[in-house]
Design a protein around this motif. Structure first.
Motif, PDB file in Angstrom:
ATOM      1  N   ARG A 694     -14.943   5.024   9.482  1.00  0.00           N
ATOM      2  CA  ARG A 694     -13.503   4.771   9.552  1.00  0.00           C
ATOM      3  C   ARG A 694     -12.912   5.542  10.719  1.00  0.00           C
ATOM      4  NH1 ARG A 694     -10.223   8.972   7.915  1.00  0.00           N
ATOM      5  NH2 ARG A 694     -11.335  10.719   6.960  1.00  0.00           N
ATOM      6  N   ASP A 698      -6.729   6.407  10.923  1.00  0.00           N
ATOM      7  CA  ASP A 698      -6.311   5.506   9.847  1.00  0.00           C
ATOM      8  C   ASP A 698      -5.567   6.283   8.777  1.00  0.00           C
ATOM      9  OD1 ASP A 698      -7.531   3.452  11.128  1.00  0.00           O
ATOM     10  OD2 ASP A 698      -9.222   3.250   9.732  1.00  0.00           O
ATOM     11  N   THR A 699      -4.551   5.637   8.190  1.00  0.00           N
ATOM     12  CA  THR A 699      -3.883   6.238   7.037  1.00  0.00           C
ATOM     13  C   THR A 699      -4.801   6.087   5.831  1.00  0.00           C
ATOM     14  OG1 THR A 699      -2.795   4.126   6.608  1.00  0.00           O
ATOM     15  CG2 THR A 699      -1.558   5.752   7.872  1.00  0.00           C
ATOM     16  N   ASN A 702      -4.187   1.655   3.904  1.00  0.00           N
ATOM     17  CA  ASN A 702      -3.514   0.717   4.793  1.00  0.00           C
ATOM     18  C   ASN A 702      -2.655  -0.230   3.950  1.00  0.00           C
ATOM     19  OD1 ASN A 702      -5.211  -1.426   3.839  1.00  0.00           O
ATOM     20  ND2 ASN A 702      -6.808  -0.795   5.290  1.00  0.00           N
ATOM     21  N   TRP A 703      -1.905  -1.076   4.620  1.00  0.00           N
ATOM     22  CA  TRP A 703      -0.954  -1.921   3.893  1.00  0.00           C
ATOM     23  C   TRP A 703      -1.642  -2.845   2.903  1.00  0.00           C
ATOM     24  CZ3 TRP A 703       3.848  -1.162   2.941  1.00  0.00           C
ATOM     25  CH2 TRP A 703       4.614  -0.412   3.845  1.00  0.00           C
TER      26      TRP A 703
END
Length: 836
Positions: A694, A698-699, A702-703
């Motif tokens: 990853r 990256d959060t 993700n959405w």
């Protein structure tokens, strides 16, 4: 390693050690304050959830609902106990890591060389330090062998200083680094009394950086806390508008605030990281900071050394090339007289007390082949340490008759460059070097020189050297190393080999080890000549980086970082320090690594096995995946709690207070252990190490992932509210309706924790990953639920009534539909994946 300790150096005896320790204490700096058990408990009691529980219990006491008030106090105890248990586990894990990180020091006691923990050094001890070691106390040199020290940590001066027992300044200081040679020093100050201790430079006071994931989780929890405050105010106002009852309005508002606050998330994060680091420690991987476990899972590039990491580091002397006879000799021929000079000078150019495997081998071959051992007759009085690009080193010895030996060895290119050979002769030697290198051999050139007087050249390259020949070592690849690199490539991680060896040898060994694209080679000097754009392109394309030196290594690591790679750098030497520090994950070798390498690294592999790094990366990925699962579970199950508390009130349904604080806190007590204990114990999914790493930017959700969790929560909410309406439509009173809603939500909670074990594999496939804690927590939740439903005391306390078997079946059926639709979604997605 064997040391020739001068006979007059006896060191302290046991009674003197005890007396010194009693007077001066232990060799420890003032570290950061460590929380006691009481302090951990007090910090837990400051948590927002517990403050809310205190507020609710006070209100219950005020209005005379003593049963609810006592339950809230018991809930405070239960929540505190869970948090205290997790914090204690984390604290013990980190203490165990710290203890394992304690360096060892060599001291002379009772006329014997012993190795002790550094904190046990006492004033008066005779300590031994050598090249690559950090000095761990202040003292005065009493014996040395070509010893130099870098004191930049105290003086800011980067150049090393030669010191011995005759120097004007023969003091050495804690926190400085031995650059070359060996010294025995008598300890005069320890701990806080050392020079570095007095100016407050203790490493223990350096704050640990907050990781990106920690920042994201902190922001998320703060945002949810703000949402909780807003909803609390809205509920209080709306409820008071309808009822004009301030106490009920406050209780409703506090109930909803409790349901919104995701206090489990930071607890889960701390627990996962600390226990992850502890589990890695048991595997032989020492993690300096627990948060590095998270970064491990993001590794995209591994920069590895060749010697001792890819290879066995045995350094067998396979061949000797003698220039005079112009012949390559095999091991069985080493006893020949014509090779005596080459073996002689190869040994003299090594350290008198060798620690490098090649130098140990040269000393051993000298012992086996030379008729007379002259090592005790000669003393090294001057040394040019390993330096240059490519590097070489020169040692000057003298006996009592003032007869000198000047011996040099190093990279063949370096030795050829300073030798008196003609260009044609050098070309002939280069062809021999290339032929040997292509077979994977490690090659060193050997030369001799003569010099009268003591006005030695400033640079060793300025001596007039006579080329003697080549010593040819073979360091075979480790057994199973091909499988290690296959695992690395399968995980989508790139490999770069960064070594001081030459191109041909590196290429041969790398190919044998299973490294891909070994034709992509670049040398250190080329790296330093590249423009920034060329460098970025080179580090992307090249796989083998040969004839590397510290600046070139650092340039490669920084360029890879600039390219957006997450870099794990493996190193063991003093010269690897800057690159280890610069990498996202500096990895030092525990057996052959110098102390400076270990100090600079974030992670130490105790047995120098590269496969351990793969275990670390797998652990990092498992922990990150499990944190995400825990957080998605928390989000999904909080949504129905929030909406079940608020919607009946806002929509004006018949029973607006379907849940009270006692119901919410029961749900919190089920969720807490599930997310922070059960998910932490979840094994790695079977395809985890077949995925690409990853991106560290990256959060954590993700959405798409967040939307899945929100949809899961909304569908469960729909199911729970359907159970509410079903109960009302079938004539259920408030107690019966509450029982249906509460039971449906508990069933849904248990099913959600099981289905969210994997967002790819089915619930039944997930059962192959054994995690007995799911059965334990789910079983306890069901036992408590049935006790609440069917034990009259508990039923009255929770203001609900028992359910008939068909009602229980309806609640279970609604929960199954509300949760297990996700299994159908996983199945459809899997089918679409295969059709693609």
């Amino acid at each position: 390693m064997q040391y020739n300790i001068p006979e007059h150096l006896k060191g302290l005896d046991d009674s003197e050690v005890t007396a010194s320790r009693k007077q001066h204490g232990y060799n420890k700096m003032a570290g950061v304050h460590k929380s006691s058990g009481l302090e951990l408990l007090l910090n837990i009691l400051k948590e927002p959830m517990l403050i809310l529980l205190f507020a609710i219990s006070v209100i219950y006491f005020i209005v005379g609902d003593y049963g609810e008030a006592v339950f809230m106090l018991l809930a405070i105890f239960a929540v505190s106990a869970i948090s205290f248990y997790q914090d204690t586990r984390s604290k013990k894990a980190l203490e165990a890591l710290e203890e394992l990180n304690e360096p060892l020091s060599k001291v002379i006691r009772n006329a014997q060389l012993v190795e002790i923990p550094t904190n046990e050094i006492v004033v008066g001890d005779l300590c031994i330090t050598e090249e690559g070691k950090m000095i761990n106390a202040d003292g005065i040199i009493v014996h040395s062998n070509d010893f130099s020290v870098n004191e930049s940590s105290l003086t800011g001066e980067s150049l090393s200083v030669f010191k011995n027992s005759e120097s004007d300044d023969r003091r050495i200081y804690c926190g400085t680094l031995a650059v070359s040679g060996l010294a025995v020093f008598k300890v005069e100050e320890i701990g806080e009394q050392t020079r570095i201790g007095k100016i407050g430079k203790s490493l223990a006071t350096i704050k640990e950086e907050i990781s990106p994931l920690q920042l994201q989780i902190t922001k998320f929890v703060k945002a949810m806390a703000i949402v909780g405050i807003i909803i609390f105010v809205i509920v209080c106002v709306v409820n008071y508008y309808h009822t004009h009852n301030l106490v009920d309005s406050l209780l409703n508002g506090l109930t909803l605030a409790m349901s919104v606050l995701p206090e489990e998330i930071p607890v889960a994060f701390t627990t996962f990281m600390a226990l992850g680091a502890w589990k890695l420690m048991r595997e032989g991987i020492i993690v300096k900071r627990s948060s590095i476990v998270e970064t491990l899972g993001s590794t995209t590039v591994i920069c590895t050394d060749k010697t001792g990491t890819i290879t066995e580091n045995t350094m067998q002397l396979k061949h000797l090339y003698d220039y005079q006879s112009d012949k390559i000799y095999e091991k069985k021929e080493f006893n020949q007289d014509k090779l005596a000079q080459l073996i002689d000078y190869a040994m003299w150019s090594s350290e008198p007390v060798p620690f490098d495997p090649m130098e140990k081998t040269l000393h051993s071959v000298y012992e086996q082949t030379q008729k007379t051992d002259q090592r005790k007759d000669y003393t090294m009085f001057h040394e040019y340490p390993l330096e240059g690009k490519p590097p070489m080193m020169t040692h000057l010895f003298e006996n009592e008759a003032k007869k000198r030996i000047i011996a040099a060895k190093g990279a063949p290119e370096a030795i050829l460059a300073v030798s008196s050979l003609s260009d044609a002769e050098k070309d002939k030697i280069r062809n021999i070097i290339k032929t040997l290198g292509q077979q994977g051999f490690r090659i060193l050139g050997v030369a001799s020189s003569n010099f009268e007087g003591n006005n030695f050249p400033e640079r060793q390259q300025d001596f007039n050297f006579e080329f003697l020949g080549l010593v040819v070592f073979y360091d075979p690849p480790k057994k199973g190393i091909q499988d290690v690199f296959k695992h690395i490539y399968d995980a989508g991680i790139k490999v770069k080999v960064i070594t001081g060896d030459n191109k041909d040898t590196t290429k041969s060994i790398a190919t044998q080890a299973g490294i891909a694209h070994t034709e992509a080679v670049i040398e250190g000097k080329e790296i330093m000549e590249c423009s920034e754009e060329q460098l970025l392109q080179s580090v992307e394309e090249k796989v083998l980086f040969t004839r590397m030196f510290p600046d070139a290594k650092l340039a490669v690591v920084n360029a890879l970082k600039k390219k957006g790679e997450v870099v794990a750098m493996l190193g063991d030497g003093v010269n690897d320090g800057p690159a280890l520090k610069a990498a996202h994950i500096g990895v030092a070798m525990g057996s052959k690594g110098t102390e400076i390498a270990k100090a600079a690294a974030a992670l130490v592999i105790t047995n120098d096995d590269l496969d351990k790094l793969i275990i670390g990366i797998a652990s990092g990925r498992r922990i990150y995946d499990n944190i995400k699962k825990a957080i998605q579970y928390i989000i999904s199950i909080h949504i129905p709690i929030i909406l079940t508390v608020s919607l009946p009130l806002f929509l004006g349904w018949i029973y607006p207070q379907i849940f009270t604080p006692v119901h919410v806190i029961f749900l919190e007590l089920v969720m807490g252990p599930t997310c922070s204990i059960v998910y932490e114990n979840e094994p790695m999914e079977k395809d985890t190490m077949l995925q690409k790493p990853r991106r560290m930017t990256d959060t954590f959700l993700n959405w798409k992932e967040l939307m899945i969790s929100i949809i899961q929560g909304l569908v469960i909410t729909a199911g729970v509210l359907f159970a509410y309406q079903w109960a009302v439509q079938n004539g259920g009173n408030e107690e019966k309706t509450r029982a249906m809603v509460f039971t449906t939500l508990i069933f849904a909670n248990i099913l959600l924790s099981l289905t969210n074990r994997s967002f790819h594999y089915s619930l039944f496939e997930s059962f192959k990953n054994k995690n007995y804690l799911f059965a334990v927590v789910s079983g306890l939740a069901l036992i408590l639920l049935f006790a609440i439903l069917y034990v009259e005391f508990f039923a009255n306390f929770f203001h609900l009534t028992g359910l008939k078997i068909e009602e229980l079946g309806t609640a279970a059926g609604i929960a199954c539909v509300s949760v297990l639709w996700f299994e159908v979604y996983k199945w459809i997605r899997k089918l679409n994946h295969y059709s693609d």
